[in-house]
Design a protein around this motif. Sequence first.
Motif, short mmCIF file in Angstrom:
data_model
loop_
_atom_site.label_atom_id
_atom_site.label_comp_id
_atom_site.label_asym_id
_atom_site.label_seq_id
_atom_site.Cartn_x
_atom_site.Cartn_y
_atom_site.Cartn_z
N PHE A 10 -146.36 -98.18 -54.59
CA PHE A 10 -145.42 -98.26 -55.71
C PHE A 10 -146.12 -98.13 -57.07
CE2 PHE A 10 -141.01 -98.88 -54.53
CZ PHE A 10 -140.37 -98.66 -55.76
N THR A 11 -147.15 -97.30 -57.12
CA THR A 11 -147.76 -96.94 -58.40
C THR A 11 -146.82 -95.97 -59.12
OG1 THR A 11 -150.03 -97.27 -57.66
CG2 THR A 11 -149.70 -95.76 -59.51
N VAL A 12 -146.62 -96.22 -60.42
CA VAL A 12 -145.69 -95.42 -61.22
C VAL A 12 -146.45 -94.76 -62.37
CG1 VAL A 12 -143.57 -95.47 -62.61
CG2 VAL A 12 -143.85 -97.08 -60.69
N VAL A 13 -146.19 -93.48 -62.57
CA VAL A 13 -146.74 -92.77 -63.72
C VAL A 13 -145.58 -92.28 -64.57
CG1 VAL A 13 -148.07 -90.79 -64.53
CG2 VAL A 13 -148.83 -92.06 -62.52
N VAL A 14 -145.56 -92.69 -65.84
CA VAL A 14 -144.48 -92.29 -66.74
C VAL A 14 -145.12 -91.60 -67.95
CG1 VAL A 14 -144.43 -94.58 -67.81
CG2 VAL A 14 -142.49 -93.05 -68.09
N ALA A 15 -144.53 -90.48 -68.38
CA ALA A 15 -145.10 -89.70 -69.48
C ALA A 15 -144.06 -89.44 -70.56
CB ALA A 15 -145.64 -88.37 -68.95
N LYS A 16 -144.51 -89.48 -71.81
CA LYS A 16 -143.62 -89.13 -72.92
C LYS A 16 -143.37 -87.63 -72.95
CE LYS A 16 -144.79 -92.96 -76.04
NZ LYS A 16 -145.35 -93.32 -77.37
N HIS A 17 -144.37 -86.86 -72.47
CA HIS A 17 -144.23 -85.41 -72.50
C HIS A 17 -144.91 -84.80 -71.29
CE1 HIS A 17 -143.96 -81.32 -73.91
NE2 HIS A 17 -145.26 -81.19 -73.93
N GLN A 18 -144.22 -83.87 -70.62
CA GLN A 18 -144.79 -83.11 -69.53
C GLN A 18 -144.89 -81.65 -69.95
OE1 GLN A 18 -143.88 -84.65 -65.19
NE2 GLN A 18 -141.97 -84.19 -66.21
N THR A 19 -146.08 -81.07 -69.81
CA THR A 19 -146.25 -79.67 -70.19
C THR A 19 -145.84 -78.72 -69.08
OG1 THR A 19 -148.56 -79.70 -69.46
CG2 THR A 19 -148.13 -80.21 -71.78
N LYS A 20 -145.84 -79.22 -67.83
CA LYS A 20 -145.49 -78.37 -66.69
C LYS A 20 -144.58 -79.13 -65.73
CE LYS A 20 -149.77 -75.67 -66.87
NZ LYS A 20 -151.00 -75.27 -66.14
N GLY A 21 -143.54 -79.76 -66.29
CA GLY A 21 -142.59 -80.46 -65.44
C GLY A 21 -141.91 -79.49 -64.49
N ARG A 22 -141.72 -79.93 -63.24
CA ARG A 22 -141.19 -79.02 -62.21
C ARG A 22 -139.93 -79.58 -61.58
NH1 ARG A 22 -145.26 -78.94 -57.92
NH2 ARG A 22 -145.63 -81.06 -58.65
N GLY A 23 -139.10 -78.66 -61.10
CA GLY A 23 -137.90 -79.03 -60.37
C GLY A 23 -137.96 -78.46 -58.96
N GLN A 24 -136.81 -78.47 -58.28
CA GLN A 24 -136.74 -77.93 -56.93
C GLN A 24 -137.00 -76.43 -56.93
OE1 GLN A 24 -136.39 -79.43 -54.10
NE2 GLN A 24 -135.53 -81.43 -54.53
N MET A 25 -137.60 -75.92 -55.85
CA MET A 25 -137.77 -74.49 -55.63
C MET A 25 -138.59 -73.83 -56.74
SD MET A 25 -135.97 -73.99 -52.79
CE MET A 25 -135.53 -72.26 -52.75
N GLY A 26 -139.54 -74.60 -57.33
CA GLY A 26 -140.42 -74.03 -58.32
C GLY A 26 -139.83 -73.85 -59.70
N THR A 27 -138.64 -74.41 -59.95
CA THR A 27 -138.03 -74.29 -61.28
C THR A 27 -138.76 -75.18 -62.27
OG1 THR A 27 -136.43 -76.01 -60.73
CG2 THR A 27 -135.76 -73.73 -60.36
N VAL A 28 -138.57 -74.87 -63.55
CA VAL A 28 -139.24 -75.62 -64.62
C VAL A 28 -138.28 -76.67 -65.17
CG1 VAL A 28 -140.28 -75.48 -66.92
CG2 VAL A 28 -140.71 -73.68 -65.23
N TRP A 29 -138.79 -77.90 -65.39
CA TRP A 29 -137.99 -78.96 -65.98
C TRP A 29 -138.39 -79.07 -67.44
CZ3 TRP A 29 -133.81 -81.65 -64.64
CH2 TRP A 29 -133.47 -82.77 -65.40
N SER A 30 -137.46 -78.75 -68.35
CA SER A 30 -137.73 -78.76 -69.78
C SER A 30 -137.21 -80.05 -70.40
CB SER A 30 -137.06 -77.55 -70.45
OG SER A 30 -137.32 -77.54 -71.83
N SER A 31 -138.06 -80.69 -71.24
CA SER A 31 -137.67 -81.98 -71.79
C SER A 31 -138.31 -82.17 -73.16
CB SER A 31 -138.12 -83.10 -70.85
OG SER A 31 -137.84 -84.37 -71.38
N GLN A 32 -137.54 -82.69 -74.13
CA GLN A 32 -138.09 -82.99 -75.45
C GLN A 32 -138.95 -84.25 -75.40
OE1 GLN A 32 -134.92 -83.31 -78.31
NE2 GLN A 32 -134.49 -81.12 -78.31
N ASP A 33 -140.00 -84.25 -76.22
CA ASP A 33 -140.93 -85.38 -76.26
C ASP A 33 -140.21 -86.69 -76.56
OD1 ASP A 33 -142.72 -83.37 -75.97
OD2 ASP A 33 -144.02 -83.94 -77.64
N ALA A 34 -140.52 -87.72 -75.74
CA ALA A 34 -140.10 -89.10 -75.98
C ALA A 34 -138.58 -89.28 -76.06
CB ALA A 34 -140.75 -89.64 -77.25
N LYS A 35 -137.82 -88.28 -75.64
CA LYS A 35 -136.37 -88.39 -75.66
C LYS A 35 -135.82 -88.75 -74.28
CE LYS A 35 -135.29 -86.97 -79.93
NZ LYS A 35 -134.45 -87.74 -80.87
#
Length: 242
Positions: free
Chosen positions: A28-53
């Motif tokens: 149950f180690t957790v890693v949380v980030a304010k910003h991901q430069t290469k966030g990923r979704g299913q089937m190789g899709t990209v997960w886009s997210s604004q910093d700290a939002k």
Amino acid sequence: MRIIKLNAIDSTNLFLRSLSIDTNVEDFTVVVAKHQTKGRGQMGTVWSSQDAKNLTFSVFKRLVNLKLDQHFVISMVASLAVINTLKKLNLPKLSVKWPNDILSANKKICGILIENVIKQNNVSATVVGIGLNVNQVNFSNLPQASSLLNVTGISYDLDELLQSILKELEILFDLVESNHFKTIKTTYESYLFRKDKPSTFKNEEGLFSGFIKGVSNEGLLEVLLEDNILKTFDLKTIKLLY
């Protein structure tokens, strides 16, 4: 539970997977980030997210005696952990677009990426990555995306949301360890987007219609077709159109 907070990382899932290879990662180690430069979704899709939002994090969970053909229970657990948290916030019309996109009022507000560690035909551990749109307002070129703020008009504390989802994950993984698979599956199916409604799907042969009835134990989508034929589909072979 160990929580690692990072300002920026390529992907919390990649970070945790690498960490688990190099070290004996605590359950149950957790890693949380304010910003991901290469966030990923299913089937190789990209997960886009604004910093700290938004809330972007991954959880490493060890598993005992979970057979390979039972792996979809992890996806159901992750989906329900988010659903249960958002229910407490009175988010409207919550549903799961198979396999694990979380919708509110037919808009996607959360994506989940599951990456398992397989040993001797068992799932020995999993990395559950969750990206929840929280306080972001604009989603350019993503007409089906939304956020908690857009849906409710309320800004949310990211740490409080994280703690709530983690608590739900712990409860649900306890159910997995006590073999309550049927309870988890029944609850998950009750939230399936467009369940028992006439829906349009797309596969390599074109468009077709059917009714979503549920999922198989292996996580395949069960669709009732013409002539009362129930057929199962893999994620790679079918797309549910809105």
